[in-house]
Design a protein around this motif. Structure first.
Motif, short mmCIF file in Angstrom:
data_model
loop_
_atom_site.label_atom_id
_atom_site.label_comp_id
_atom_site.label_asym_id
_atom_site.label_seq_id
_atom_site.Cartn_x
_atom_site.Cartn_y
_atom_site.Cartn_z
N MET B 1 73.68 43.59 20.41
CA MET B 1 73.01 42.33 20.76
C MET B 1 71.63 42.61 21.34
O MET B 1 71.49 43.43 22.25
N GLU B 3 69.64 40.45 22.88
CA GLU B 3 69.37 39.72 24.11
C GLU B 3 70.68 39.48 24.84
O GLU B 3 71.70 39.23 24.22
N SER B 5 71.31 36.85 26.41
CA SER B 5 71.69 35.46 26.15
C SER B 5 72.56 35.34 24.90
O SER B 5 73.31 34.37 24.75
N LEU B 6 72.47 36.32 23.99
CA LEU B 6 73.33 36.30 22.80
C LEU B 6 74.76 36.72 23.17
O LEU B 6 75.73 36.19 22.62
N LEU B 9 76.22 33.61 24.62
CA LEU B 9 76.60 32.70 23.54
C LEU B 9 77.94 33.13 22.93
O LEU B 9 78.81 32.31 22.65
N ASP B 10 78.10 34.43 22.78
CA ASP B 10 79.29 34.98 22.15
C ASP B 10 80.53 34.82 23.03
O ASP B 10 81.55 34.28 22.59
N LEU B 68 85.08 42.01 19.30
CA LEU B 68 84.03 42.83 19.92
C LEU B 68 83.24 42.14 21.02
O LEU B 68 82.38 42.74 21.63
N GLY B 69 83.53 40.85 21.27
CA GLY B 69 82.73 40.10 22.22
C GLY B 69 82.70 40.73 23.60
O GLY B 69 81.65 41.11 24.11
N PHE B 72 81.33 44.40 23.81
CA PHE B 72 79.86 44.45 23.76
C PHE B 72 79.26 44.13 25.12
O PHE B 72 78.30 44.76 25.56
N ASP B 118 66.24 34.34 25.12
CA ASP B 118 66.10 32.89 25.01
C ASP B 118 67.37 32.17 25.46
O ASP B 118 68.17 31.73 24.64
N THR B 122 70.45 29.48 23.77
CA THR B 122 71.90 29.68 23.87
C THR B 122 72.60 28.42 24.41
O THR B 122 73.60 27.98 23.85
#
Lengths: 123, 184
Positions: B1, B3, B5-6, B9-10, B68-69, B72, B118, B122
């Protein structure tokens, strides 16, 4: 500063539309937003569709939503377009730029952008 | 990832899948740390599940056995010298106080710290895709606070859904103005 009063104004404007909207045949744009999709860049793609639908005033007939991993992680970001009465179109390896093109040619023009579809990519 | 923020989101999607009606995202920054908390009131997990979710081959999904969330997020935190912790209470055992809380600590002065990126995007995406869930977002940094509570918005909007395009646009601008105002 943005205020809740502005939100109140949006509500007043939308109220009538909400009633009309129900029961209308809608086109659905579904974006893969599992770990694989997000890591491959699904967020800007989703945002490009949301903004594009907004700018082109398509919100009465198009909804943008998400789905999980469909098992084709190597092709992410994946976007599926469901139009009433038509076969599903699956776009793969999408970007925000490609999303704008799909809105212009497919959603507005009615022509599938073949070179971005999974059938084309797999050949 | 690319960012942080991703990652947010995940992993917030896990809370959605746990059928949470309220999902709270807190980010608190100090001089050299960033603490992320994602708290939901969903179905919760068993102690055994909590122990194994950091294993990439652990998932509640039936179709494939990889998830994998959380791994990660754990990796991103540990790369900076930080860590994650997860607490959970099963709905079936403790109805009034169920749900899962994920905490992650990052050291922002470490070279491997992934920038937040960002975060507005998200939050907008989460609300766009899950308009029936309530979202609380609180970001504290440099003595400033940026916040959003969709329960307040819902009170004003009544039957207009949160993923109405104008509402989503308003949310984006509302958050951006708070960030811009705090920078002045």
């Amino acid at each position: 500063m943005k205020s809740l009063a502005e939100l109140q104004a949006i509500k007043e404007r939308m109220r009538d539309k909400v009633v009309i909207r129900e029961g209308v045949n809608e086109t659905r744009i579904v974006i893969g937003m599992a770990t694989c999709g997000i890591a491959a860049g699904a967020r800007p793609v989703l945002n490009a569709f949301v903004e594009g639908v907004n700018e082109n005033k398509l919100y009465d007939k198009v909804t943008v939503t998400q789905t999980g991993c469909i098992g084709l992680c190597q092709y992410e970001p994946i976007v599926e377009v469901y139009e009433p009465g038509k076969e599903k179109v699956t776009y793969v390896k999408m970007t925000a730029e490609k999303a704008k093109e799909v809105i212009e040619k497919h959603l507005k023009g009615g022509n599938v952008v073949k070179e971005y579809t999974i059938a084309y990519t797999k050949q | 990832m690319k960012e942080l923020s991703l990652n947010i989101l995940d992993i917030a999607q896990n809370s959605v899948k746990a059928k949470a009606t309220l999902i709270e995202i807190f980010i608190t920054q100090t001089k050299n740390t960033l603490t992320l908390t994602v708290k939901d009131n969903g179905c919760g997990m068993s102690e055994e599940m909590v122990r194994s979710v950091t294993n990439p081959f652990c998932t509640s999904r039936k179709t494939r056995s990889v998830g994998l969330g959380i791994p990660f997020l754990k990796l991103a935190a540990e790369l900076t010298g930080g860590n994650i912790s997860i607490t959970s209470r099963l709905k079936s055992q403790n109805v009034s106080d169920c749900g899962t809380t994920v905490n992650a600590l990052f050291y922002t002065d470490h070279i491997d710290f992934t920038p937040l990126g960002d975060i507005i995007s998200t939050i907008k995406t989460l609300i766009q895709c899950n308009p029936d869930t309530d979202w609380v977002f609180v970001h504290k940094f440099d003595g400033s606070t940026v916040s959003l509570d969709t329960r307040e918005l819902r009170g004003v909007l009544e039957d207009v859904p949160l993923n109405n395009s104008e509402v989503i646009e308003w949310i984006g601008k509302y958050l951006k103005e708070q960030y811009d105002g705090n920078r002045l």
